[in-house]
Design an enzyme around this catalytic site. Structure first.
Site, short mmCIF file in Angstrom:
data_model
loop_
_atom_site.label_atom_id
_atom_site.label_comp_id
_atom_site.label_asym_id
_atom_site.label_seq_id
_atom_site.Cartn_x
_atom_site.Cartn_y
_atom_site.Cartn_z
N ASN A 157 -29.14 -42.96 26.65
CA ASN A 157 -29.85 -41.78 26.16
C ASN A 157 -30.09 -40.88 27.37
OD1 ASN A 157 -30.53 -42.37 23.20
ND2 ASN A 157 -31.18 -44.25 24.23
N GLU A 158 -29.15 -39.98 27.60
CA GLU A 158 -29.16 -39.16 28.79
C GLU A 158 -30.19 -38.03 28.72
OE1 GLU A 158 -27.71 -40.49 31.08
OE2 GLU A 158 -25.57 -40.82 30.86
N PRO A 159 -30.47 -37.36 29.85
CA PRO A 159 -31.38 -36.22 29.83
C PRO A 159 -31.02 -35.23 28.73
CG PRO A 159 -30.85 -36.79 32.09
CD PRO A 159 -30.00 -37.67 31.22
#
Length: 633
Positions: A157-159
Site C-alpha cells: 500500500n504505497e503513498p
C-alpha cells in the site's frame, strides 16, 4: 520498557536488538495459537515477508521443533506478492514463506494463502475479492504481523493509498523498487506492480504488531509514530487502530523524540554523554557555536535543569567544547611521546599492530581510507581483513569481460591449465544465457570473488600495505549466491578468532554501519563481537581497543563521535584514488540502494559533512573528517 509518551501516537516498545524483539513477538504469537487451540478455534494470522520477520519465523520454528507448538489449526494470509511472479522464482514470496517458515512446521498446505503472481491482469480483481471473502468468512485476523517500508508503506500500500483501500494490484513506488533492486540484481529487473492486501482489511485485525529494524527505517518509523495521519505515509493510519504495537530495535527508534531529544520528554540523568548530546543538538538547532550559547537558549529549549546544575551557560559550553576538541586527532594510532590524557588514543606503544576489518572488499577504503593511509604512514603494522568475497556485487557483464579475457588469453598462449580454462568457459557460457531468476553457478561466483579480491589487493598496494598483511576470510555465511545469507555460524566466528590470535592487535577497526541495506555489515560485526568476547581473557586483548567506523550509508551522530581524524584536500583526493581501484564498483553498482551517487562521492560528502558540523559547533575548520566510536568490551 513500554510507556505512554506524549509525542507518540502509537504504543511503541524498544528493544536492544532485533533478536530479543523477534523472540518477544514470536512468543506472543505462540501464546495466541495455544489459547485458540484450547478453545478449539483456528488462529487466523496475517504475515509479512522481507528481512524484518525472519527471526520471528526462526523462533516459531524452534518452538515447533523443541516445544511442540503445533500449527495444524493455524490459517495464514500473506500481505502481498510481486506481479508477474512465478512461485518458484528466487524473489517469490511463496518461495520465501516456504523456506523461512512453512516447510519447517506442521501447517497444512491448504491453510496458507499467498497472492498469486501468475494471474493475468484480467483475473486479478476476482482473485482479490475472493481473497478478502476467505478472510471475512473466517472472522478476520486475530493477529497481523507487519513491516514498514522506507516510504511508510505497509504491504504494498504505497503513498497515496486511502484508509479504506481494498486488496488490489498496485503500481510500486520508486523507493520500493529501489529497495527491491537488491533482491532482483538491478532496478530495471524489479516488477512494476504487486498484488497487496488493502489497508481496510489490515485495520480490521484484532491485533497488529509492526516490526522495524535498522537506521534506514528510523525516518519512516518516526513519521508513522509521531507524525500526522496522511496518505503520504500509509503506516500513520495505524494510529487509528485500537490495538497496534510498534516493535523496534534501538537504531530504528533513533529518531523518536524520547530517543533523539529525551530531555524534552522527561527528566534525564545529565551524564557526560547526555550533556554532549543535548548541547550539540541545541547548538546545531539554533545555528550558534557551542561557546555562544546563552542561559536564555538553555531555558527556552527544555534544558533549564541542566543549566541549574552548572549555574551558568559558560561552564557548560566550555565543558562540551573541550569534549569535542579532545575527539579530534591527526594520530589515530596515538601520538608517540605525547601527553595522551585528553587524546582519544594511547601514546604507547608508539608502533601498534592494527587490524582493519572490512565486511566487503572496499569498505576499508570507502569508510576510513584517510585513517587507513595515516596509520600506515605513521609506521603502524596494519593488517586488512576482508571478511566476505563481495562477489554478489559484481555485475554480470563485468564478470563476463573478465572470463572472456582469460579464455582468450589461454587459447592465444596455449595455456596448459585445462581445469582453469574449463571453469572460465563454463562461466562464459552461463553468463551469456543467464536468466534473471537464476543463481550464479559456482564458477561465476569464483570469478566475481577474484575480481573483488584483485581490487582489494590493488588498494592495499596503493596505500602501501604489505602483500602478506592483506587477509581474505571468505566467511561461509555469505557464500549463498543470493542476497539472503545463512545465519552466522561457528566457522565464521572461528575465522575471526584465528586472525585476531595471529596478529594480536593493539587496535581493531570494524564496520559499525547498521544502515547497510544488505545486512552483511551487521553479521560481520556480530561475528567480530562474538570472537572478541571469546578472546577477551587473552593477555594481549587487555591492551586492545576497538574502534567502529561507518560505511557508505550513514555517519555517527556528532555527539557519539569519540575520535575524529581530519583530512586535508590532498588526503581527500588520495582517498578518492584508492576508491577508484575498485573498478567493478564504479559507474553503476549492482546494489546501489536509494542513493545514485557513486561510493567515492558519498564518502567525500559524508566526510566533508562531518567537518562542517564540527566547524558549525565552533571548532577548527577542516576539509573533511572520518569518525569513529570506541566499543568497550
Amino acid at each position: 520498557m513500554e510507556q505512554a509518551i506524549s509525542f507518540e501516537r502509537i504504543p511503541t516498545r524498544i528493544f536492544d536488538d532485533s533478536e530479543q524483539a523477534s523472540k518477544a513477538v514470536a512468543h506472543e504469537i505462540a501464546a495466541l495459537i495455544r489459547e485458540k487451540n484450547k478453545e478449539g478455534k483456528p488462529t487466523i494470522l496475517g504475515l509479512a515477508t522481507g528481512s524484518s520477520p525472519k527471526k520471528v519465523y526462526q523462533e516459531l520454528i524452534r518452538m515447533h521443533k523443541e516445544e511442540g507448538l503445533s500449527f495444524k489449526n493455524v490459517i495464514t494470509f500473506n500481505l502481498d506478492e510481486y506481479h508477474p511472479m512465478e512461485p518458484d522464482s528466487i524473489q517469490s514470496y511463496v518461495r520465501f514463506m516456504r523456506e523461512q517458515l512453512f516447510d519447517h512446521i506442521d501447517i497444512p498446505v491448504t491453510n496458507y494463502h499467498i497472492p498469486d503472481g501468475t494471474l493475468t491482469i484480467e483475473k486479478i480483481p476476482e482473485f482479490c475479492r475472493d481473497y478478502e471473502a476467505k478472510i471475512e468468512k473466517l472472522g478476520g485476523f486475530d493477529f497481523y504481523l507487519l513491516g514498514i517500508g522506507r516510504n511508510g508503506h505497509i504491504g504494498f500500500n504505497e503513498p497515496g493509498s486511502v484508509i479504506n483501500s481494498k486488496t488490489r494490484l498496485m503500481t510500486l513506488d520508486i523507493t520500493t523498487k529501489i529497495d527491491a533492486a537488491i533482491d532482483f540484481g538491478g532496478l530495471e529487473k524489479v516488477p512494476k506492480r504487486a498484488i497487496t492486501l488493502g489497508i481496510d482489511k489490515i485495520m480490521q485485525a484484532k491485533r497488529i504488531v509492526l516490526l522495524a529494524w535498522g537506521e534506514h527505517k528510523a525516518q519512516s518509523v518516526a513519521k508513522a509514530v509521531e507524525g500526522p495521519i496522511t496518505s503520504d505515509i500509509p503506516a500513520t493510519y495505524l494510529q487509528q487502530h485500537p490495538n497496534t504495537l510498534f516493535i523496534l530495535d534501538e537504531t530504528a527508534a533513533s529518531l523518536l523524540t524520547r530517543i533523539k531529544t529525551p530531555w524534552l520528554v522527561d527528566s534525564v540523568t545529565w551524564d557526560r554523554n547526555m550533556i554532549k548530546k543535548a548541547v550539540t543538538h541545541l547548538s546545531l538547532h539554533l545555528g550558534k557555536p557551542v561557546l555562544k550559547l546563552t542561559s536564555k537558549d538553555y531555558n527556552e529549549h527544555g534544558m533549564s535543569d541542566l543549566l541549574s546544575l552548572y549555574g551558568q551557560a559558560y561552564d557548560i559550553n566550555i565543558e562540551v567544547f573541550n569534549y569535542l576538541q579532545h575527539s579530534i586527532t591527526g594520530w589515530p594510532g596515538g601520538k608517540p611521546n605525547a601527553d595522551d590524557t585528553h587524546r582519544p588514543e594511547r601514546a604507547f606503544p608508539a608502533k601498534k599492530k592494527v587490524i582493519i576489518f572490512s565486511p566487503h572488499p572496499d569498505d576499508d577504503i570507502i569508510s576510513m581510507g584517510g585513517t587507513f593511509q595515516r596509520l600506515h604512514d605513521q609506521g603502524h603494522d596494519v593488517h586488512v581483513v576482508y571478511q566476505t568475497s563481495g562477489n554478489i556485487a559484481v555485475a554480470d557483464d563485468e564478470a563476463l569481460r573478465f572470463a572472456e579475457f582469460v579464455v582468450d588469453f589461454n587459447e592465444k598462449f596455449e595455456s596448459s591449465n585445462a581445469k582453469a580454462n574449463k571453469i572460465y568457459k563454463e562461466a562464459v557460457k552461463f553468463l551469456k544465457n543467464k536468466k534473471d531468476s537464476e543463481l550464479d553457478i559456482p564458477a561465476v561466483r569464483e570469478i566475481k570473488g577474484l575480481i573483488r579480491q584483485g581490487e582489494a589487493k590493488n588498494t592495499c598496494r596503493f596505500v602501501g600495505i604489505k602483500k602478506e598483511n592483506a587477509h581474505f576470510l571468505h566467511m561461509p555465511f555469505y557464500e549463498t549466491g543470493t542476497i539472503r545469507k545463512k545465519p552466522i555460524g561457528e566457522a565464521d566466528i572461528q575465522l575471526i578468532m584465528d586472525i585476531i590470535e595471529e596478529v594480536q592487535p593493539h587496535q581493531i577497526y570494524a564496520a559499525g554501519d547498521l544502515a547497510d541495506p544488505h545486512g552483511t555489515h551487521k553479521v560481520c560485526l556480530d561475528a567480530i563481537f562474538e570472537a572478541i568476547q571469546r578472546l577477551k581473557h587473552r593477555e594481549y586483548m587487555k591492551n586492545c581497543w576497538v574502534w567502529l567506523y561507518k560505511g557508505a550509508w550513514a555517519e555517527w551522530d556528532i555527539d557519539q563521535i569519540e575520535m575524529a581524524v581530519p583530512m586535508s584536500p590532498d588526503q581527500v583526493f588520495k582517498k578518492r584514488m584508492g576508491i577508484f581501484k575498485h573498478q567493478s564498483q564504479k559507474d553503476g553498482v549492482v546494489f546501489q540502494g536509494e542513493d545514485s551517487r557513486e561510493f567515492w562521492q558519498r564518502a567525500e560528502e559524508r566526510n566533508r559533512g562531518t567537518a562542517q558540523i564540527y566547524n558549525a559547533l565552533g571548532l577548527a575548520e577542516y576539509e573533511a573528517m572520518e569518525a569513529f566510536v570506541r566499543w568497550k568490551f
